[in-house]
Enzyme design. Structure first.
Site, PDB file in Angstrom:
ATOM      1  N   HIS A 140       0.797  -1.235   0.000  1.00  0.00           N
ATOM      2  CA  HIS A 140       0.000   0.000   0.000  1.00  0.00           C
ATOM      3  C   HIS A 140       0.824   1.276   0.000  1.00  0.00           C
ATOM      4  O   HIS A 140       0.275   2.363  -0.111  1.00  0.00           O
ATOM      5  CB  HIS A 140      -0.966   0.030   1.186  1.00  0.00           C
ATOM      6  CG  HIS A 140      -0.280   0.309   2.493  1.00  0.00           C
ATOM      7  ND1 HIS A 140       0.418  -0.645   3.170  1.00  0.00           N
ATOM      8  CD2 HIS A 140      -0.165   1.440   3.214  1.00  0.00           C
ATOM      9  CE1 HIS A 140       0.933  -0.116   4.269  1.00  0.00           C
ATOM     10  NE2 HIS A 140       0.601   1.154   4.317  1.00  0.00           N
TER      11      HIS A 140
HETATM   12  C1  UD1 Z   1      -2.059   5.486   6.128  1.00  0.00           C
HETATM   13  C2  UD1 Z   1      -0.734   5.913   6.733  1.00  0.00           C
HETATM   14  C3  UD1 Z   1       0.287   4.808   6.556  1.00  0.00           C
HETATM   15  C4  UD1 Z   1      -0.222   3.487   7.055  1.00  0.00           C
HETATM   16  C5  UD1 Z   1      -1.540   3.169   6.386  1.00  0.00           C
HETATM   17  C6  UD1 Z   1      -2.090   1.859   6.853  1.00  0.00           C
HETATM   18  C7  UD1 Z   1      -0.276   8.338   6.586  1.00  0.00           C
HETATM   19  C8  UD1 Z   1       0.589   9.344   5.943  1.00  0.00           C
HETATM   20  N1  UD1 Z   1      -0.189   7.098   6.082  1.00  0.00           N
HETATM   21  O1  UD1 Z   1      -1.880   5.394   4.721  1.00  0.00           O
HETATM   22  O2  UD1 Z   1       1.448   5.144   7.267  1.00  0.00           O
HETATM   23  O3  UD1 Z   1       0.719   2.481   6.787  1.00  0.00           O
HETATM   24  O4  UD1 Z   1      -2.443   4.232   6.679  1.00  0.00           O
HETATM   25  O5  UD1 Z   1      -3.272   1.509   6.237  1.00  0.00           O
HETATM   26  O6  UD1 Z   1      -0.967   8.645   7.530  1.00  0.00           O
HETATM   27  N2  UD1 Z   1      -9.360   4.872   2.234  1.00  0.00           N
HETATM   28  C9  UD1 Z   1     -10.576   4.239   2.239  1.00  0.00           C
HETATM   29  N3  UD1 Z   1     -11.126   3.929   3.454  1.00  0.00           N
HETATM   30  C10 UD1 Z   1     -10.534   4.211   4.630  1.00  0.00           C
HETATM   31  C11 UD1 Z   1      -9.284   4.879   4.598  1.00  0.00           C
HETATM   32  C12 UD1 Z   1      -8.711   5.185   3.400  1.00  0.00           C
HETATM   33  O7  UD1 Z   1     -11.152   3.959   1.220  1.00  0.00           O
HETATM   34  O8  UD1 Z   1     -11.088   3.879   5.689  1.00  0.00           O
HETATM   35  C13 UD1 Z   1      -8.731   5.177   0.924  1.00  0.00           C
HETATM   36  C14 UD1 Z   1      -9.038   6.569   0.454  1.00  0.00           C
HETATM   37  O9  UD1 Z   1      -9.187   6.517  -0.911  1.00  0.00           O
HETATM   38  C15 UD1 Z   1      -7.786   7.338   0.806  1.00  0.00           C
HETATM   39  C16 UD1 Z   1      -6.702   6.280   0.642  1.00  0.00           C
HETATM   40  O10 UD1 Z   1      -7.320   5.052   1.054  1.00  0.00           O
HETATM   41  O11 UD1 Z   1      -7.601   8.431  -0.007  1.00  0.00           O
HETATM   42  C17 UD1 Z   1      -5.495   6.528   1.474  1.00  0.00           C
HETATM   43  O12 UD1 Z   1      -5.836   6.721   2.854  1.00  0.00           O
HETATM   44  P1  UD1 Z   1      -4.918   7.640   3.790  1.00  0.00           P
HETATM   45  O13 UD1 Z   1      -5.446   7.644   5.162  1.00  0.00           O
HETATM   46  O14 UD1 Z   1      -4.654   8.938   3.135  1.00  0.00           O
HETATM   47  O15 UD1 Z   1      -3.515   6.909   3.765  1.00  0.00           O
HETATM   48  P2  UD1 Z   1      -3.111   5.373   3.732  1.00  0.00           P
HETATM   49  O16 UD1 Z   1      -2.552   5.053   2.383  1.00  0.00           O
HETATM   50  O17 UD1 Z   1      -4.202   4.520   4.263  1.00  0.00           O
END
Ligand code: UD1
Length: 374
Positions: free
Chosen positions: A213
């Protein structure tokens, strides 16, 4: 809440999936009679899907958050700013004795920054880890959170050197072990047997596990394609299970790479709960990952881990554990994989103080620290 009297409360923050396993044993240790301090919990809402949040609260018995900021997704700036805006009134309404943050996600830095500007001490659990790679968003979060913190808890003693280099006083840092491993050991007996998850997925026999991821691996279509191609090749000798993070699922779809998975012995699944994942990790022949936590969990379980990154902020998993950091070059990945097929892969031992008692040490230290300041 409100059961304990005296020195006030510690406001604990969670936001994203890897925070949940870290906070569970800390909340439990605060709730124990030995702690004079009570803990309250804020969830920023960075992760909000059922599969990314609720399943973890339920399986890990984390108390329902006292406050949910419901920020959701956005760019880093939007997400961090929104958390800060929504967190500030929480501190105004009921100022805690300290704010405790874990790990390195955007919620970690956002809440630490709000607290410190209000003169509220910050406690950082899992401090001092450095990958040396500033293009990684988490690295920036780690460096800044440690600078803002009054009390820093380390999972590996070597992290102390990183803090010294950044001018952080030695007496603020305590090597206490690893709360992620507290959770692993506490839940090991309740892990969902791998056969059960495999049967539901229609997979039989020895298997490998994949998670992916990191933006550096999934946001660039050429890199993502290269990784999926190499995993596809590996899957011909060991079928692979691939629970997919929402970010990765979206990128595979956008880049039109779904057929690479369909033509391989790779079974994709939605993100799994903690107990399902633990059951699979325990029994996997090999784990391919770019996660931080999984590098630690496989080391604790003695399962070979091939890390698809150029670096790690958790060097002890390489020095003492079962982790091989191989990058994204197909030849290097396949060489490490062949080694696993040939002789079972790297063997290791569980690092010092990864013994299930880190949260108790942390909460004991926080109680002493608050007492000494009052
Ligand atoms: C975040 C953390 C990362 C961690 C990861 C674990 C930061 C900078 N990164 O990254 O260190 O390893 O979590 O999972 O904080 N999304 C959903 N549903 C959710 C959450 C996210 O669909 O419940 C999707 C959204 O499209 C979002 C994308 O995932 O834009 C990324 O989510 P985000 O919280 O920005 O960062 P992660 O890649 O999850």
């Amino acid at each position: 809440m409100g059961a304990k009297s005296g020195s006030g409360h510690i406001l604990c923050v969670v936001g994203a999936r890897p925070n949940f396993m870290k906070i569970a044993p800390i909340m439990r240790a605060f709730a124990a009679p030995e702690s004079a301090l009570e803990a309250r919990l804020v969830h920023t809402g960075q992760h909000y899907d059922e599969a990314m949040k609720q399943a973890f609260f339920e399986q890990l018995n984390i108390p329902e958050p006292d406050i949910d900021l419901e920020v959701g997704s956005g760019s880093h700036a939007q997400q961090t700013a929104e958390i800060m805006k929504r967190f500030e009134p929480v501190l105004d309404e009921a100022p805690p004795a300290a704010v405790l943050v874990v790990g390195d996600v955007n919620s970690t830095i956002a809440c630490a920054l709000v607290a410190v500007k209000k003169g509220i001490p910050v406690i950082h659990v899992e401090a001092g880890l450095r990958s040396g790679d500033r293009s990684m968003p988490e690295e920036i979060n780690r460096i800044l959170t440690d600078q803002l913190s009054d009390l820093l808890f380390l999972t590996e003693d070597g992290a102390r050197e990183n803090l010294r280099r950044e001018g952080i006083a030695d007496d603020k840092a305590h090597f206490v072990g690893n709360v992620m491993i507290d959770t692993l050991l506490y839940n090991l007996r309740d892990a969902v047997p791998a056969v059960q998850t495999l049967a539901a997925a229609g997979v039989e026999g020895p298997f490998g596990l994949v998670t992916l991821h990191r933006p550096s691996n999934v946001d660039e279509p050429a890199v993502l394609r290269r990784l999926l191609e190499v995993l596809s090749e590996a899957s011909h000798s060991t079928p692979l299970l691939f629970p997919i993070h929402p970010r990765t699922a979206a990128r595979i779809e956008q880049a039109g790479l779904g057929s690479l998975l369909e033509n391989a012995a790779i079974t994709t699944l939605p993100p799994l709960g903690y107990l399902e994942m633990l059951g699979l990790m325990k029994e996997a022949r090999v784990v391919f990952t770019d996660s931080g936590g999984i590098q630690e969990e496989t080391t604790a379980l003695g399962v070979p881990c091939i890390t698809l990154r150029e670096n790690t902020e958790r060097p002890i998993t390489v020095e003492e554990g079962t982790n091989s950091v191989v990058g994204t070059d197909p030849a290097a990945i396949l060489a490490a994989y062949r080694q696993v097929l040939a002789d079972g892969g790297k063997r290791g031992r569980s690092p010092e103080l990864w013994d299930g008692a880190a949260a108790r040490r942390i909460v004991g230290e926080i109680n002493r620290w608050v007492e000494a300041r009052s």
